[in-house]
Design an enzyme around this catalytic site. Structure first.
Site, short mmCIF file in Angstrom:
data_model
loop_
_atom_site.label_atom_id
_atom_site.label_comp_id
_atom_site.label_asym_id
_atom_site.label_seq_id
_atom_site.Cartn_x
_atom_site.Cartn_y
_atom_site.Cartn_z
N TYR A 26 -1.60 -0.78 10.49
CA TYR A 26 -1.84 -1.16 9.31
C TYR A 26 -0.63 -0.78 8.36
O TYR A 26 -0.04 -1.83 7.67
CB TYR A 26 -3.16 -0.74 8.62
CG TYR A 26 -3.32 -0.95 7.18
CD1 TYR A 26 -3.73 -2.02 6.68
CD2 TYR A 26 -2.93 0.12 6.14
CE1 TYR A 26 -3.96 -2.29 5.12
CE2 TYR A 26 -3.18 -0.17 4.81
CZ TYR A 26 -3.75 -1.32 4.39
OH TYR A 26 -4.04 -1.54 3.06
N SER A 54 0.73 -1.26 -0.13
CA SER A 54 -0.02 0.00 0.04
C SER A 54 0.90 1.33 0.00
O SER A 54 1.90 1.04 0.73
CB SER A 54 -0.83 -0.09 1.19
OG SER A 54 -1.45 1.34 1.42
#
Ligand SMILES: NC(=O)c1ccc[n+]([C@@H]2O[C@H](COP(=O)([O-])OP(=O)(O)OC[C@H]3O[C@@H](n4cnc5c(N)ncnc54)[C@H](OP(=O)(O)O)[C@@H]3O)[C@@H](O)[C@H]2O)c1
Length: 250
Positions: A154, A141
């Site tokens: 995350y 990401s």
């Protein structure tokens, strides 16, 4: 077709980015193992779409955070197809919370799927890749390098994914197995449904040079490139597919 005759596993392919990659791989001639954890209907729909377009696919349930499930998944790949050419580690979860609110349970849940799950899949896939090597694609990401508010855990899982990618590219080069990661930007999927609405969405769009949110179909061609011979000299790289977002995107 760029992936003709290839055998590919895509984890978390019942939805979102994984489903988009699975469909693109099928259209490029790969036989696609569509992994899912709980969404059988979603996985079956992806298999049907691939088959309706003339491709080959099968849905296989496995929770990537469970070693026994992952072992069973890759034993099945070996039994059914004899070898593996491409692994896409995509199955992931995100829990956005300020640090003060993060429980150990939420911490471990994200690391167990996003990091341990990727690692276990790679470890077991290594038993099935053939002598001609293959391609491992880890879906990371942009938060790996540009974490935004309430993403500490995350974002850390994705940082771990990118570091694992570099380390394994080195380790697996001699086996002709290339390892790369893709860093999607803000992408419309069931996981982000509603996240891009309101004031945050306006800010995120303003920080996206190409002027819209991504779709799974924007990420899939990058995965096809990394899976195909077109990227034969590319390993250990992190490729952003984010419409030009830099920094936190706003
Ligand atoms: N959307 C974005 O903006 C964005 C941006 C950057 C990176 N990413 C990354 O892209 C990947 C896909 O995200 P997405 O937005 O497409 O999410 P999504 O639509 O929620 O899809 C997640 C997929 O992962 C599967 N999954 C979840 N836990 C699993 C487990 N333990 N074992 C096996 N499969 C599991 C889900 O299957 P079941 O429903 O069957 O559990 C589903 O197929 C993730 O790694 C995410 O971090 C997304």
């Amino acid at each position: 077709m760029k992936l003709n005759g290839k055998i590919a596993v895509v984890t978390g392919a019942s939805s979102g980015i994984g489903a988009g990659i699975a469909r693109a791989f099928g259209a490029e001639g790969a036989t696609v193992i569509v992994n899912y954890s709980s969404s059988k209907a979603g996985a079956d729909a992806v298999v049907s779409a691939i088959e309706a377009a003339g491709g080959k696919a099968a849905a296989v349930q496995a929770d990537v955070s469970k070693p026994d499930d992952i072992i069973r998944l890759f034993e099945k790949v070996k039994a059914d197809y004899g070898r593996l050419d491409v692994l896409v580690n995509n199955a992931g979860i995100a829990i956005f919370e300020m640090a003060a609110d993060v429980t150990e349970e939420a911490f471990h849940k994200q690391f167990n799927v996003n990091v341990l799950g990727y690692f276990l899949a790679i470890r077991e896939a290594l038993k099935v890749f053939g002598k001609d090597g293959g391609s491992i694609i880890n879906i990371s990401s942009i938060l790996s390098t540009d974490p935004y508010l309430a993403s500490s855990v995350y974002a850390a899982t994705k940082g771990a994914v990118d570091t694992m990618t570099f380390a394994l590219a080195r380790e697996l080069g001699p086996r002709k197995i290339r390892v790369n990661s893709i860093l999607p930007g803000h992408t419309n999927t069931p996981a982000t449904d509603g996240n891009f609405a309101g004031e945050l969405g306006v800010k995120l769009l303003a920080g996206t040079p190409l002027g819209r949110f991504g779709e799974p179909e924007d990420i899939a061609p990058v995965a096809v490139f990394l899976a195909s011979a077109d990227s034969h000299w590319v390993t250990g790289e992190s490729l952003r597919a984010a419409g030009g977002v830099r920094g936190v995107g706003y």
